[in-house]
Design a protein around this motif. Sequence first.
Motif, PDB file in Angstrom:
ATOM      1  N   TYR A 191       0.849  -1.202  -0.069  1.00  0.00           N
ATOM      2  CA  TYR A 191       0.074  -0.036  -0.026  1.00  0.00           C
ATOM      3  C   TYR A 191       0.798   1.446   0.079  1.00  0.00           C
ATOM      4  CZ  TYR A 191      -3.831   3.194   1.304  1.00  0.00           C
ATOM      5  OH  TYR A 191      -4.645   4.353   1.553  1.00  0.00           O
ATOM      6  N   SER A 231      -2.449   6.801   1.359  1.00  0.00           N
ATOM      7  CA  SER A 231      -3.560   7.430   1.026  1.00  0.00           C
ATOM      8  C   SER A 231      -3.257   8.563  -0.086  1.00  0.00           C
ATOM      9  CB  SER A 231      -4.477   7.921   2.114  1.00  0.00           C
ATOM     10  OG  SER A 231      -5.638   8.495   1.582  1.00  0.00           O
ATOM     11  N   ASP A 232      -2.482   9.342   0.047  1.00  0.00           N
ATOM     12  CA  ASP A 232      -2.062  10.437  -0.771  1.00  0.00           C
ATOM     13  C   ASP A 232      -1.792   9.964  -2.177  1.00  0.00           C
ATOM     14  OD1 ASP A 232      -2.657  12.290   0.971  1.00  0.00           O
ATOM     15  OD2 ASP A 232      -0.644  12.654   1.814  1.00  0.00           O
ATOM     16  N   ILE A 239      -4.723   8.230  -4.052  1.00  0.00           N
ATOM     17  CA  ILE A 239      -5.628   9.245  -4.491  1.00  0.00           C
ATOM     18  C   ILE A 239      -4.966   9.942  -5.872  1.00  0.00           C
ATOM     19  CG2 ILE A 239      -6.672  11.549  -3.991  1.00  0.00           C
ATOM     20  CD1 ILE A 239      -6.863  10.538  -0.998  1.00  0.00           C
ATOM     21  N   HIS A 270      -9.545   2.554  -0.209  1.00  0.00           N
ATOM     22  CA  HIS A 270      -9.306   3.738   0.529  1.00  0.00           C
ATOM     23  C   HIS A 270      -8.163   3.457   1.802  1.00  0.00           C
ATOM     24  CE1 HIS A 270     -12.826   5.434  -0.982  1.00  0.00           C
ATOM     25  NE2 HIS A 270     -12.560   6.447  -0.101  1.00  0.00           N
ATOM     26  N   THR A 271      -8.022   2.236   2.039  1.00  0.00           N
ATOM     27  CA  THR A 271      -7.107   1.670   3.283  1.00  0.00           C
ATOM     28  C   THR A 271      -6.210   0.683   2.816  1.00  0.00           C
ATOM     29  OG1 THR A 271      -8.615   0.045   3.948  1.00  0.00           O
ATOM     30  CG2 THR A 271      -8.974   2.469   4.943  1.00  0.00           C
ATOM     31  N   SER A 272      -5.255   0.328   3.776  1.00  0.00           N
ATOM     32  CA  SER A 272      -4.303  -0.385   3.501  1.00  0.00           C
ATOM     33  C   SER A 272      -4.942  -1.963   3.633  1.00  0.00           C
ATOM     34  CB  SER A 272      -3.200  -0.585   4.357  1.00  0.00           C
ATOM     35  OG  SER A 272      -3.525  -0.409   5.832  1.00  0.00           O
TER      36      SER A 272
END
Length: 192
Positions: free
Chosen positions: A124, A127-128, A131, A163-165
């Motif tokens: 992962y 998040s940045d 996106i 959205h998440t790991s």
Amino acid sequence: MASLIFGILGGILFAVIFGFVALSQIKKRNQKGRGMAIAGLVLSVVWLLACGAGVAISALNQPDRDADGTVTEEGTVSSVELKLGDCLKKLPAEGVVKAVDVVPCSQAHGAEVYAVFNLSGSTYPGSDTVIKQSEDGCTERVDALSAEAQKDDTLEVYYLYPHTSLVWNSGDHSVSCLVGSETKQYTGSLRK
């Protein structure tokens, strides 16, 4: 007592096991607690019925698709089950999107999936980065839209991404690119 507690918490298997063990022990030893054991068994049945109803409702709410995968009858799908060309009844709300309502594109709809792609990498990236890569990937694929859609000022590009790991590590690296409007409904495909 264990049967009752597991029955309340939804531990169906344990509630049943403890309930039957308790009933046999109570009968042999002439002890108290028969009511709690029976209550645990009854709650287990209630949990089973509730789970069964949930599965049945979920199955009934699935959209119908033809052999090509095109939606022929509306329904609800997980956001990770979206396919290229799926039309959404309305744009999803901001934030984590778990499910969306899809309709045949011949019906009025607020958004359409115009591209689907996977992000690369085994770990992962944060998040940045997810996106940014999702936004860039969807922007690069805007040419899949019809000329009319590209000129329509009410249309905006949206994207659904892992959205998440936790989601990433479960194997979902897919991004669904959506085009749609919060104020306008469309009939027919917005893609070329």
